[in-house]
Design a protein around this motif. Structure first.
Motif, PDB file in Angstrom:
ATOM      1  N   LYS A 194      47.618 -14.296  -1.505  1.00 34.09           N
ATOM      2  CA  LYS A 194      47.433 -14.282  -0.054  1.00 34.09           C
ATOM      3  C   LYS A 194      45.991 -13.948   0.348  1.00 34.09           C
ATOM      4  O   LYS A 194      45.417 -14.579   1.228  1.00 34.09           O
ATOM      5  CB  LYS A 194      48.383 -13.245   0.536  1.00 34.09           C
ATOM      6  N   TYR A 209      52.417  -9.531   7.537  1.00 33.10           N
ATOM      7  CA  TYR A 209      52.544 -10.254   6.272  1.00 33.10           C
ATOM      8  C   TYR A 209      53.986 -10.689   6.050  1.00 33.10           C
ATOM      9  O   TYR A 209      54.255 -11.802   5.622  1.00 33.10           O
ATOM     10  CB  TYR A 209      52.083  -9.377   5.105  1.00 33.10           C
ATOM     11  N   TYR A 258      53.769 -14.933   6.264  1.00 31.21           N
ATOM     12  CA  TYR A 258      53.535 -15.580   4.971  1.00 31.21           C
ATOM     13  C   TYR A 258      54.910 -15.811   4.357  1.00 31.21           C
ATOM     14  O   TYR A 258      55.481 -14.911   3.737  1.00 31.21           O
ATOM     15  CB  TYR A 258      52.690 -14.650   4.100  1.00 31.21           C
ATOM     16  N   LYS A 286      52.691 -21.778   3.637  1.00 36.34           N
ATOM     17  CA  LYS A 286      53.110 -20.392   3.889  1.00 36.34           C
ATOM     18  C   LYS A 286      53.089 -20.022   5.372  1.00 36.34           C
ATOM     19  O   LYS A 286      53.800 -19.116   5.801  1.00 36.34           O
ATOM     20  CB  LYS A 286      52.200 -19.412   3.140  1.00 36.34           C
ATOM     21  N   GLU A 287      52.231 -20.699   6.139  1.00 36.66           N
ATOM     22  CA  GLU A 287      52.168 -20.381   7.573  1.00 36.66           C
ATOM     23  C   GLU A 287      53.111 -21.248   8.395  1.00 36.66           C
ATOM     24  O   GLU A 287      53.307 -20.977   9.578  1.00 36.66           O
ATOM     25  CB  GLU A 287      50.766 -20.642   8.112  1.00 36.66           C
TER      26      GLU A 287
END
Ligand code: MTE
Length: 316
Positions: free
Chosen positions: A16, A70, A74, A84-85
């Motif tokens: 990340k 987070y 994510y 992931k977004e």
């Protein structure tokens, strides 16, 4: 057929911090860009969602929860895209009220249950380690209740040996189900052995951080099995079926040599393409180092007996 499904590209397993740093470099921005650069209107903030009535528990009282941004920024939820977004950006389109869960198969009390009839008014807050198969990890304060309580209500029959779970299919609200590129076969399905499903650590979560689950985390109801890789924790559940035979599971269908039915966190059994010995905690900062992955994700004492006598390399 199976080989048509894509393997997880290495871009999806980029740590990340590296990923965020790249983004902030691209944006030419400073410290503020260290947060995911999501549209602010799409990014849920703690306090945005209805509060839940919760009781605190001792589960994970010594663990430090990963920051809310987070946990909710994510994500893996391929129904809303493979990035992931993507879930945080896209999942606001999902309607979660009303919500019904069909419970069927080998139970004495099958039926279409309204969410309100399944979720207790007061839920437990449990802080669990969460380990993704892609070797990143989080610590999440989940709100929910033991799956065993729900199963007891619907009365599994003697012949039931497994529990199968199914996610919603609704292409009009789930862009990942609605394009030329379909990353996975739908519906997303998962399964547990009945004794795993009945284990006191296995919960259905309807919230995190004391609030209703954000859509990107699997609203309104998702599974959490803390000693297994994250992909077992199926989101937005619409069906639970008790069966005699081991049910098919999505990632095992997509890549049978890489993802087994059990998928217990095990630092001694590597993924064919990467090590599972260590993990990168999300939110640790740019300079944070990997930490050792624990057997059964740290829940060995509670769950090892479920697998007594089994070869965990064969049953991966
Ligand atoms: N459930 C559905 N329906 N669709 C998915 O793509 N992804 C799985 C799991 N449940 C997924 C899913 C994977 S790979 C992981 S790691 C976790 O959800 C991620 O949960 P989180 O986004 O809340 O961290």
């Amino acid at each position: 057929m199976v080989s048509n499904f894509p393997k997880i590209p290495s871009s999806l397993i980029t740590p990340k911090e590296v990923w965020m740093n790249r983004r902030s470099l691209l944006a030419g921005a400073g410290a503020a860009a260290m947060m995911p650069a999501l549209g602010t209107e799409a990014m849920a903030k703690l306090g945005d969602l209805p509060k839940l009535e919760t009781t605190k528990t001792d589960f994970g009282k010594d663990l430090k929860p990963t920051a809310y941004d987070y946990v909710t920024g994510y994500n893996n939820f391929y129904e809303f895209g493979t990035g992931k977004e993507d879930p945080a950006a896209n999942a606001h389109t999902l309607t979660t009220k009303p919500w019904t869960v069909k419970i069927d198969g080998l139970v004495n009390k099958p039926g279409d249950y309204a969410l309100e009839d399944i979720v207790p008014k007061v839920v437990e807050e449990r802080i669990y380690r969460f380990r993704c198969v892609e070797a990143w990890s989080m610590v999440v304060p989940w709100d929910g209740f033991p799956l065993a309580d729900l199963l007891a209500k619907v009365e599994p029959q003697g012949s039931a040996k497994y529990v199968a779970f199914e996610t919603l299919v609704r292409p009009e609200e789930m862009p990942g189900q609605n394009g030329y590129f379909q990353a996975l076969p739908w519906p997303y399905v998962e399964g547990l052995r009945l004794d795993e499903a009945m284990h006191p650590l296995t919960i259905l979560a309807n919230g995190l951080y004391g609030e209703e689950l954000p859509n990107q985390n699997g609203a309104p109801l998702r599974l959490v099995v803390p000693w297994k890789y994250g992909f077992k924790s199926i989101k937005s559940i619409v069906r639970i079926t008790l069966t005699e035979k081991q049910p098919p599971t999505t990632w095992n269908i997509a890549g049978p040599s890489e993802y087994g039915f059990y998928s217990n966190v095990n630092p001694n059994v590597d993924h064919p393409r990467w090590s599972q010995a260590t993990e990168r905690p999300l939110g640790g900062g740019l300079l944070s180092s990997n930490q050792d992955t624990l057997m059964f994700n740290g829940y060995e004492e509670q769950v090892a007996s479920l697998y007594a006598g089994m070869d965990l390399k064969v049953n991966f």
